[in-house]
Motif scaffolding. Structure first.
Motif, mmCIF file in Angstrom:
data_model
loop_
_atom_site.group_PDB
_atom_site.id
_atom_site.type_symbol
_atom_site.label_atom_id
_atom_site.label_comp_id
_atom_site.label_asym_id
_atom_site.label_seq_id
_atom_site.Cartn_x
_atom_site.Cartn_y
_atom_site.Cartn_z
ATOM 1 N N UNK A 48 0.840 -1.200 0.000
ATOM 2 C CA UNK A 48 0.000 0.000 0.000
ATOM 3 C C UNK A 48 0.873 1.247 0.000
ATOM 4 N N UNK A 49 1.899 1.252 0.828
ATOM 5 C CA UNK A 49 2.766 2.433 0.917
ATOM 6 C C UNK A 49 3.521 2.686 -0.386
ATOM 7 N N UNK A 50 3.852 1.625 -1.117
ATOM 8 C CA UNK A 50 4.549 1.802 -2.395
ATOM 9 C C UNK A 50 3.712 2.594 -3.389
ATOM 10 N N UNK A 51 2.393 2.332 -3.397
ATOM 11 C CA UNK A 51 1.525 3.022 -4.358
ATOM 12 C C UNK A 51 0.907 4.289 -3.764
ATOM 13 N N UNK A 52 0.911 4.383 -2.427
ATOM 14 C CA UNK A 52 0.304 5.525 -1.748
ATOM 15 C C UNK A 52 1.210 5.931 -0.583
ATOM 16 N N UNK A 53 2.285 6.659 -0.880
ATOM 17 C CA UNK A 53 3.272 6.998 0.166
ATOM 18 C C UNK A 53 2.690 7.762 1.344
ATOM 19 N N UNK A 54 1.545 8.422 1.150
ATOM 20 C CA UNK A 54 0.958 9.226 2.225
ATOM 21 C C UNK A 54 0.238 8.391 3.274
ATOM 22 N N UNK A 55 0.147 7.071 3.090
ATOM 23 C CA UNK A 55 -0.709 6.290 3.987
ATOM 24 C C UNK A 55 -0.245 6.307 5.444
ATOM 25 N N UNK A 56 1.050 6.259 5.775
ATOM 26 C CA UNK A 56 1.393 6.362 7.194
ATOM 27 C C UNK A 56 0.964 7.701 7.809
ATOM 28 N N UNK A 57 1.171 8.786 7.056
ATOM 29 C CA UNK A 57 0.742 10.088 7.557
ATOM 30 C C UNK A 57 -0.778 10.172 7.660
ATOM 31 N N UNK A 58 -1.482 9.469 6.767
ATOM 32 C CA UNK A 58 -2.945 9.488 6.841
ATOM 33 C C UNK A 58 -3.415 8.854 8.136
ATOM 34 N N UNK A 59 -2.737 7.773 8.560
ATOM 35 C CA UNK A 59 -3.091 7.136 9.825
ATOM 36 C C UNK A 59 -2.816 8.075 10.990
ATOM 37 N N UNK A 60 -1.688 8.775 10.942
ATOM 38 C CA UNK A 60 -1.341 9.737 11.990
ATOM 39 C C UNK A 60 -2.367 10.865 12.037
ATOM 40 N N UNK A 61 -2.732 11.401 10.874
ATOM 41 C CA UNK A 61 -3.690 12.502 10.823
ATOM 42 C C UNK A 61 -5.083 12.053 11.258
ATOM 43 N N UNK A 62 -5.460 10.832 10.911
ATOM 44 C CA UNK A 62 -6.757 10.314 11.330
ATOM 45 C C UNK A 62 -6.810 10.177 12.848
ATOM 46 N N UNK A 63 -5.708 9.694 13.423
ATOM 47 C CA UNK A 63 -5.653 9.546 14.880
ATOM 48 C C UNK A 63 -5.714 10.914 15.553
ATOM 49 N N UNK A 64 -5.026 11.893 14.976
ATOM 50 C CA UNK A 64 -5.051 13.240 15.539
ATOM 51 C C UNK A 64 -6.450 13.846 15.444
ATOM 52 N N UNK A 65 -7.162 13.540 14.363
ATOM 53 C CA UNK A 65 -8.555 13.993 14.220
ATOM 54 C C UNK A 65 -9.417 13.428 15.336
ATOM 55 N N UNK A 66 -9.272 12.123 15.615
ATOM 56 C CA UNK A 66 -10.038 11.504 16.691
ATOM 57 C C UNK A 66 -9.764 12.194 18.021
ATOM 58 N N UNK A 67 -8.510 12.502 18.295
ATOM 59 C CA UNK A 67 -8.147 13.161 19.546
ATOM 60 C C UNK A 67 -8.793 14.545 19.630
ATOM 61 N N UNK A 68 -8.695 15.322 18.558
ATOM 62 C CA UNK A 68 -9.264 16.686 18.581
ATOM 63 C C UNK A 68 -10.781 16.638 18.685
ATOM 64 N N UNK A 69 -11.412 15.706 17.959
ATOM 65 C CA UNK A 69 -12.872 15.609 18.001
ATOM 66 C C UNK A 69 -13.353 15.201 19.390
ATOM 67 N N UNK A 70 -12.666 14.250 20.008
ATOM 68 C CA UNK A 70 -13.054 13.807 21.347
ATOM 69 C C UNK A 70 -12.864 14.928 22.359
ATOM 70 N N UNK A 71 -11.763 15.651 22.240
ATOM 71 C CA UNK A 71 -11.526 16.784 23.134
ATOM 72 C C UNK A 71 -12.621 17.840 22.963
ATOM 73 N N UNK A 72 -12.997 18.121 21.718
ATOM 74 C CA UNK A 72 -14.084 19.073 21.460
ATOM 75 C C UNK A 72 -15.381 18.611 22.118
ATOM 76 N N UNK A 73 -15.714 17.334 21.962
ATOM 77 C CA UNK A 73 -16.967 16.834 22.521
ATOM 78 C C UNK A 73 -16.971 16.905 24.045
ATOM 79 N N UNK A 74 -15.853 16.551 24.666
ATOM 80 C CA UNK A 74 -15.796 16.566 26.124
ATOM 81 C C UNK A 74 -15.721 17.985 26.673
ATOM 82 N N UNK A 75 -14.933 18.827 26.034
ATOM 83 C CA UNK A 75 -14.669 20.164 26.577
ATOM 84 C C UNK A 75 -15.730 21.172 26.176
ATOM 85 N N UNK A 76 -16.104 21.192 24.889
ATOM 86 C CA UNK A 76 -17.012 22.233 24.401
ATOM 87 C C UNK A 76 -18.463 21.783 24.325
ATOM 88 N N UNK A 77 -18.693 20.516 24.001
ATOM 89 C CA UNK A 77 -20.068 20.028 23.869
ATOM 90 C C UNK A 77 -20.583 19.392 25.150
#
Length: 278
Positions: A48-77
């Motif tokens: 997968x990484x050979x054809x889509x080099x961005x895939x490791x960063x996509x996993x990192x960014x997806x995980x960071x999205x989950x963290x920010x969304x959860x923080x928003x829900x707990x803190x602001x919502x």
């Protein structure tokens, strides 16, 4: 009052990890630099990484999205209950660590049917003493079983708002397998004021490499679907999508207002959004 009684998880439960074939959860763990993967997972992940080099960063960014969304829900919502389906292999910070970092009394139920996740599920059960966590071995394709489970019914109060997380799971469910019905059934069971956090693979920004990577998953016998913006937005039908809407994950309320080129490339293959049930 603090709730510290143990959740249902048999310590000696035997699971068949099938280490000889690639598994989506273990491939994702490999993308994140984890160690809970095997040669078959690393081989498929490298293809997968050979054809889509961005895939490791996509996993990192997806995980960071989950963290920010959860923080928003707990803190602001003000959300104090979370149901996370398609949990994946425990990776710190886990959802309960983020939510309980804001509100120690928060309650979280994790649900996943991947054998490797079940084998490591105890890492998800380290609740703050004021709150509670539970783990349910269940398939996202069976929302009725999830909602009726003792783990959900005894941990969450479904008359009060819940934050439902379906992060990077529905691109492993075909439309023909009822992907949209799954979301509708789950949200229908939750009261007004509940939220949906969802992310999903897209080929909108890099169609050739993403679609080739989807083919690699198919060659491993794994379902994988890359959905365009309109098709992903359908998951939020009837809900109020909060700002900034459905965006590439690196653009959803970023902590860094000047993301790196790597972050942009990784975020641009997964859409993410949070929406409220009125």
């Amino acid at each position: 009052m603090a709730v510290t009684e143990p959740v249902r998880l048999e310590p000696a439960q035997s699971v068949d990890l099938r280490t000889d074939v690639a598994h989506s959860a273990r491939m994702y763990d490999w993308y994140l630099g984890g160690k809970d993967n095997f040669p078959a997972d690393r081989l498929a992940g490298e293809k997968v990484r050979e054809v889509l080099p961005a895939v490791p960063q996509s996993a990192v960014q997806n995980r960071a999205f989950l963290v920010r969304a959860t923080r928003f829900l707990a803190r602001e919502a003000g959300i104090r209950q979370f149901l996370d389906i398609g949990t994946g292999i425990p990776t710190r910070p886990n959802l309960h660590e983020v939510a309980q970092g804001v509100a120690p009394e928060a309650r979280i139920v994790y649900a996943d049917n991947d054998p490797i996740v079940l084998a490591h599920a105890r890492a998800l059960l380290t609740s703050a003493p004021e709150g509670r966590t539970a783990y349910l071995d269940a398939d996202v394709r069976d929302p009725a079983r999830i909602l009726a489970s003792p783990e959900v019914r005894e941990t969450l109060d479904l008359t009060r708002p819940v934050g439902l997380s379906l992060v990077a799971i529905l691109h492993f469910v075909d439309d023909e397998d009822g992907a949209y019905d799954i979301v509708r059934q789950l949200m229908a069971a939750l009261p007004s004021g509940s939220y949906l956090t969802l992310s999903c693979l897209t080929a909108d920004f890099d169609p050739g490499p993403v679609n080739t990577a989807v083919g690699v998953y198919h060659a491993q016998g794994l379902t994988c679907v890359a959905r365009p913006h309109a098709a992903t937005l359908r998951f939020f039908d009837g809900l109020e999508v909060v700002a900034p809407g459905l965006t590439p994950t690196h653009l959803w309320r970023p902590d860094d207002l000047a993301p790196s080129p790597e972050a942009i490339a990784g975020g641009n293959i997964i859409y993410g959004a949070v929406a409220r049930k009125s």
